[in-house]
Write a protein that holds these residues in place. Structure first.
Motif, short mmCIF file in Angstrom:
data_model
loop_
_atom_site.label_atom_id
_atom_site.label_comp_id
_atom_site.label_asym_id
_atom_site.label_seq_id
_atom_site.Cartn_x
_atom_site.Cartn_y
_atom_site.Cartn_z
N MET A 123 7.35 9.03 -0.63
CA MET A 123 7.35 7.60 -0.35
C MET A 123 8.18 7.29 0.87
N SER A 139 6.61 5.66 4.28
CA SER A 139 7.01 4.36 4.82
C SER A 139 7.60 4.49 6.21
N SER A 184 4.74 5.48 8.68
CA SER A 184 3.81 4.37 8.90
C SER A 184 4.43 3.33 9.81
N THR A 219 -1.47 5.48 7.51
CA THR A 219 -0.90 5.83 6.21
C THR A 219 -1.51 7.10 5.65
N ALA A 273 -3.51 11.03 -4.91
CA ALA A 273 -4.09 9.86 -5.57
C ALA A 273 -3.00 8.88 -5.98
N ALA A 274 -1.86 9.42 -6.45
CA ALA A 274 -0.76 8.55 -6.84
C ALA A 274 -0.23 7.77 -5.65
N PHE A 306 -2.59 5.15 -4.88
CA PHE A 306 -2.50 4.11 -5.89
C PHE A 306 -1.35 3.15 -5.60
N LEU A 307 -0.29 3.68 -5.01
CA LEU A 307 0.84 2.83 -4.68
C LEU A 307 0.64 2.11 -3.35
N GLY A 308 -0.53 2.32 -2.77
CA GLY A 308 -0.81 1.66 -1.51
C GLY A 308 -0.29 2.44 -0.33
N LEU A 309 0.18 3.65 -0.58
CA LEU A 309 0.78 4.43 0.50
C LEU A 309 -0.12 5.57 0.95
#
Lengths: 317, 386, 349
Positions: A160, A164, A167, A173, A248-249, A252-255
């Motif tokens: 993460m 972040s 990006s 991303t 995928a996770a 799923f978190l938008g990352l």
């Protein structure tokens, strides 16, 4: 004279490996669970390969990136998902994104992503692990401290951070996500390979090679590498499933993938909003979820079976 | 040595292993008997079934094994008991008490997370609890005479608990008292009693400084010491029979000798029957009174040790003795390999390695026949020579 | 080496690791431009004014050489200032600490379930290998490791929150939630532990207690299912390994009953490797929390960090990463010490 000898001995050396593989394969096929795993994996491979055929771009718009779900300009941009019809086999999600295309190409995407990550982490792990294990000393210490630091973080969380930060400095991303997964994955392989190298290094044939004056490179490539790589390949193939799951996770978190991308995680991210209506729009999250489950289940079943088969206790009886 | 009592016998034991690769017919009709006070050697190569046989004596069958048919009996105080017909609860009163076993790798046979004292103590608590309770009670009564006040009150309570334990072992009070943390300290008296017994046992096996050893963990001991500890554990209840499964194979030669002497000494003093399982003919010659030779799940030959070495009857035994390396002689080994026990040959299992094989050997399994006094063999060469 | 020396050595080893962690985060952050990085130094919300920011960039030398910046950042952190969150408009450290109790509640309810259930199933499955219970537990544990936690969470929330409407998303039912904020502002609600369930009882409000409990059910279910599956697997294989050892046969040969052999001898040895992976389980839980809290809109640190990451709020993500690393390292340390204590072979060398 020497070349034929070398070819002969190569074949001889390969014989036991082939026998092992045959033995492993027959044992694998005996258990229903592992057969199921193999079936799932083969199914996924087939879908990934024939994706362009079974889910072609019918929108009339040329897409540079085949993973971006093509949109029929006449379909509109309504937010409400449409139920499955003959045109949209799995229905659509928000902004009329075709779920069928997304899920099918998602398989292909999963393989592509997985392969990119695995190959990269294996390469890095191989190089660093070999260096650390074979030369030991200072190099080993440095590399090990590096892995310690990265492994001090729970995986996804460090990913993460990477996503972040990257990006924010201009990466897309999805590329950031792939790089992040590689960055959190290489320490594991480095450690594994280092361990194997240390084990093999202590074996007698390596001593013998060294005593007969073989150079470092020769020892590494001809003795250490072939003997340490076997278990590593197995771990890597088992890891395939969890890499895709991590990706995928992140999506799923938008990352991870951007909107409208053929990525199961992203599709579920889009589908979460509609889950608040219960199962009214079930297709928005059930289909991608099912695809993920079949994918990971296949790899996990195979992994379990491989582990059982390789268990020395149950083998020779 | 004649007309000795038989302490245990195995009759016609068949045991199979059900594996991924098929059914392994490991034991194919084993018949043996062990006489009181003797050391019976059980000789065979790996895969001959000797370990499985010894475990069967304790009615321990490790899956995927299963006993198909046969009898395993011990003779105690005039009565014969078929061990295979006993349920597990009853068998657990036999194991460790009437029949004990010691293993090949002593430190592997001990649980690494418990002390030696704990593990030997387990045997005492399981089989000789009554003695421990009595000992505790006696001690308590003595202490009560000199104690007063709070101490006396506590002792009185302890005494009543012990008496309850002795008279009504299943009582709720006792069970409860054992579960509650500080209250269950009352068991320390029993532990103390057990400790005294254990120290004595360790001393009798020549273990130096038993008071310290008792609190050590298995990995802290040398192989020889650990094996003595295991032997101590197995003799705690003075069993009628001891099964020794290759007890010296993993030890240094010098230590081997010590342990062998120890075992012989025990036999002399305690008249324990010993089933000595090994593949080492040298040890057999030194230690055993009688020998049974096992091959591929069958008993090939049983004889007194001198008879066996002087006049081996079975071709396998002969070949074995030939193959013992001797200075000045060429290396001889038995040609061929042990047959697959998944699809064993119909007749004699030694057929394809035997120099004397003939037609009958292919089709008919030989039976164990007593050819001479105390010398039985299962080979068609002696067919019809009872 | 004795236990005490081992503990001390491990404790000392933490320092370079934590230092390395900080250095790594710092290196990563350098990728971001100064305007974003400056949020790490702001001391209060008022300082987010652009003019002030320029001054800060000068003052903290964000255009200065790397080691100067590192020193500045380190000292800022050691003073207790972890920066300002542009997205949440609050100071980062207080923001974290405010949300820790909620996450702690989930953990406190999940951990015992995971450990007790996981070990019980694992041991029983090993003892009854290949029998129905074992088959069932294997299916469960394979499912658990193949089911993506976010999907599981989404499906559960679709069923129980949206369709059946048994419970709402978030920490409390909306009605009670508003009540709670009002009470907090009016100081009629006293915060004793920060844990809503405990506080509810201590404030004498059983209705809040029940509601808080209800809202914990789904997140705990998702978190425990996955972690328990992992634990079952490890316990089972560890137990199978222990049961195959010679000392087990030896114990049976001593006359011990099957139960005594399993629970006194095998299990004790089987639990040793299980202790070692418990550290990893903690890491897995922290990762799982991020996803679980996001799915159920549970106001803990996981959801806090996830939303911040989505909006590329660097300071929040960084403190979350540092916090997670610290917890993880600590957990592994405790596990290592526990392991050395339990296994006499390690303890006595």
């Amino acid at each position: 004279m020497t070349s034929t000898k070398r070819n002969e001995s190569f074949r001889n050396r390969l014989q036991p490996t082939i026998k092992e593989l045959k033995f492993t394969l027959t044992r694998l096929l005996k258990s229903p669970l592992s057969v199921a795993g193999l079936v799932f994996i083969i199914y996924n491979i087939v879908i990934a390969v024939v994706a362009p055929i079974i889910a072609p771009n019918t929108s009339g718009v040329r897409m540079l990136d085949p993973y971006k779900i093509p949109r029929d300009p006449t379909a509109g941009y309504w937010m409400e998902p449409r139920a499955p019809t003959s045109k949209y086999l799995f229905g659509t999600t928000s902004a009329q994104v075709d779920l069928y295309y997304g899920c099918v190409w998602g398989t292909r995407f999963a393989f592509q992503l997985g392969l990119e990550v695995i190959v990269s982490t294996l390469l890095i792990g191989l190089i660093l692990g070999l260096l650390a294990g074979y030369y030991g000393g200072f190099i080993d210490e440095v590399i090990m401290r590096f892995t310690d630091i990265i492994l001090a973080f729970p995986g996804l969380i460090l990913a993460m951070v990477f996503v972040s930060v990257l990006s924010k400095s201009g990466w897309t991303t999805i590329n950031a996500a792939i790089l992040s997964i590689i960055l959190i994955g290489w320490p594991g392989y480095t450690r594994l390979i280092r361990g194997e190298v240390l084990r093999v290094r202590g074996e007698d044939y390596v001593e013998a090679a060294r005593a007969s004056g073989a150079s470092d490179l020769r020892i590494i490539t001809r003795h250490i590498l072939p003997n340490s790589i076997y278990s590593v390949i197995i771990v890597a193939s088992l890891d395939f499933g969890s890499i895709v799951l991590t990706a995928a996770a992140l999506s799923f978190l938008g990352l991870g993938s951007p909107p409208g991308y053929s990525d199961w995680g992203r599709l579920i991210f889009d589908g979460v909003a509609f889950a608040s209506n219960g199962f009214q729009y079930w297709w928005t999250f059930m289909y991608p979820g099912l695809f993920i489950i079949i994918f990971t289940l296949g790899w996990n079943l195979l992994g379990d079976a491989l582990r059982d088969v390789l268990d020395p206790l149950s083998r020779r009886k | 040595m004649e007309n000795q009592q038989t302490v245990a016998q195995i009759k016609d034991l068949y045991l199979n292993f059900y594996t991924y690769d098929g059914v392994v017919k490991a034991l194919d009709g084993i018949t043996l008997d062990i006489k009181k006070g003797e050391i019976l050697g059980l000789v065979g190569e790996t895969g001959s079934g000797k370990s499985v046989t010894s475990l069967s004596l304790l009615s321990i069958v490790i899956p995927p094994g299963r006993i198909e048919k046969g009898h395993v009996e011990i003779n105690l105080k005039g009565k014969t008991y078929d061990l295979l017909s006993l349920n597990d609860a009853t068998m657990s009163c036999v194991r460790g008490k009437y029949i004990s076993m010691i293993f090949q790798e002593p430190r592997a046979a001990l649980n690494p997370v418990y002390t030696i004292g704990d593990q030997i103590g387990e045997v005492f608590f399981h089989h000789r609890k009554a003695e421990l309770i009595e000992s505790a009670i006696t001690q308590l009564r003595m202490d009560l005479e000199t104690a007063s006040g709070l101490k006396a009150a506590i002792y009185k309570r302890e005494l009543s608990l012990y008496e309850k334990m002795r008279d009504d072992p299943k009582s709720r009070t006792v069970w409860l008292a054992q579960k509650i943390p500080i209250v269950n300290r009352f068991r320390n008296r029993m532990k103390g009693a057990a400790r005294r017994y254990i120290v004595d046992m360790l001393k009798s096996l020549n273990i130096p400084d038993p008071g310290r050893v008792i609190d050590m963990y298995p990995h802290e001991l040398s192989g020889g010491m650990a094996q003595r500890a295991v032997i101590a554990m197995s003799l705690s209840c003075n069993p009628v029979m001891l099964i020794a499964d290759e007890p010296t194979t993993s030890l240094d030669v010098t230590v081997q000798v010590q342990i062998l002497l120890l075992i012989k000494d025990l036999q002399r003093r305690l008249h324990t029957s010993i089933l000595y399982v090994t593949h080492d003919l040298g040890v057999v010659a030194e230690t055993c009174d009688r020998v049974a030779v096992l091959y591929a799940g069958n008993v090939a030959e049983i004889a007194g040790v001198i008879d066996l070495f002087k006049k081996p009857l079975h071709p396998y035994t002969q070949a074995l003795l030939e193959s013992i390396p001797r200075p000045g002689h060429k290396f001889v080994s038995i040609r061929g390999t042990v047959p697959s026990l998944v699809s064993p040959p119909k007749g004699c299992r030694f057929y394809d390695r035997c120099d004397y094989a003939h037609d009958r050997c292919i089709h008919v399994e030989p039976e164990l026949i007593e050819v001479e006094k105390n010398h039985s063999v299962s080979c068609h060469l002696y067919y019809g020579e009872t | 080496m004795g236990l005490r020396e081992y503990i001390i050595r491990r404790l000392i080893l933490i320092i370079p690791i934590m230092l390395g962690v900080v250095v790594l985060i710092f290196a990563v952050v350098q990728f971001v431009d100064p305007y974003a990085r400056v949020t790490l130094y702001l001391r209060n919300p008022r300082e987010s004014d652009p003019a002030v920011i320029e001054k800060f960039i000068q003052a903290y030398g964000l255009n200065a050489p790397v080691y100067v910046q590192f020193y500045n950042w380190l000292t800022t952190m050691l003073q207790g200032n972890f920066g300002y969150s542009a997205y949440y408009r609050e100071m980062v450290l207080p923001g974290l600490l405010a949300r820790v109790p909620s996450t702690l509640e989930i953990v406190l309810f999940s951990a015992p379930v995971i450990i007790l259930v996981g070990i019980w199933i694992g041991v029983k499955a090993a003892v009854q290998k290949d029998k129905p219970f074992d088959q069932f537990s294997r299916i469960l544990s394979i499912l658990g490791t193949s089911l993506p936690s976010f999907f599981f969470g989404v499906v559960l929330s679709a069923i129980f929150i949206a369709q059946l409407r048994w419970v709402s998303a978030g920490r409390l039912t909306p009605l009670l939630s508003t009540q709670w904020s009002l009470m907090r502002n009016a100081h009629t609600w006293h915060v004793y532990t920060g844990l809503l369930t405990v506080d509810a009882l201590l404030n004498g409000r059983p209705d809040f207690f029940v509601d808080a409990l209800e809202h914990l059910v789904l997140p705990v279910m998702v978190l425990t299912f996955i972690q328990t599956a992992v634990l079952v697997r490890v316990t089972r294989s560890s137990m199978l390994e222990a049961l195959s050892k010679t000392y087990i046969t030896a114990a049976r040969a001593k006359g011990l009953s099957k139960d005594e052999v399993i629970y006194r001898h095998a299990r004790r040895n089987a639990l040793i490797p299980v202790v070692t992976i418990s550290g990893l389980l903690v890491g897995g839980m922290m990762t799982g929390l991020v996803i679980t809290e996001t799915v159920f809109l549970f106001p803990g640190i996981g959801q806090w960090a996830a939303t911040a990451a989505q909006n590329f709020d660097v300071s929040v993500v960084i403190i979350y990463a540092l916090f997670s690393a610290a917890v993880f390292v600590l957990a592994n340390l405790i596990v290592d010490i526990l392991y050395a204590y339990i296994d006499p072979r390690i303890r006595l060398g």
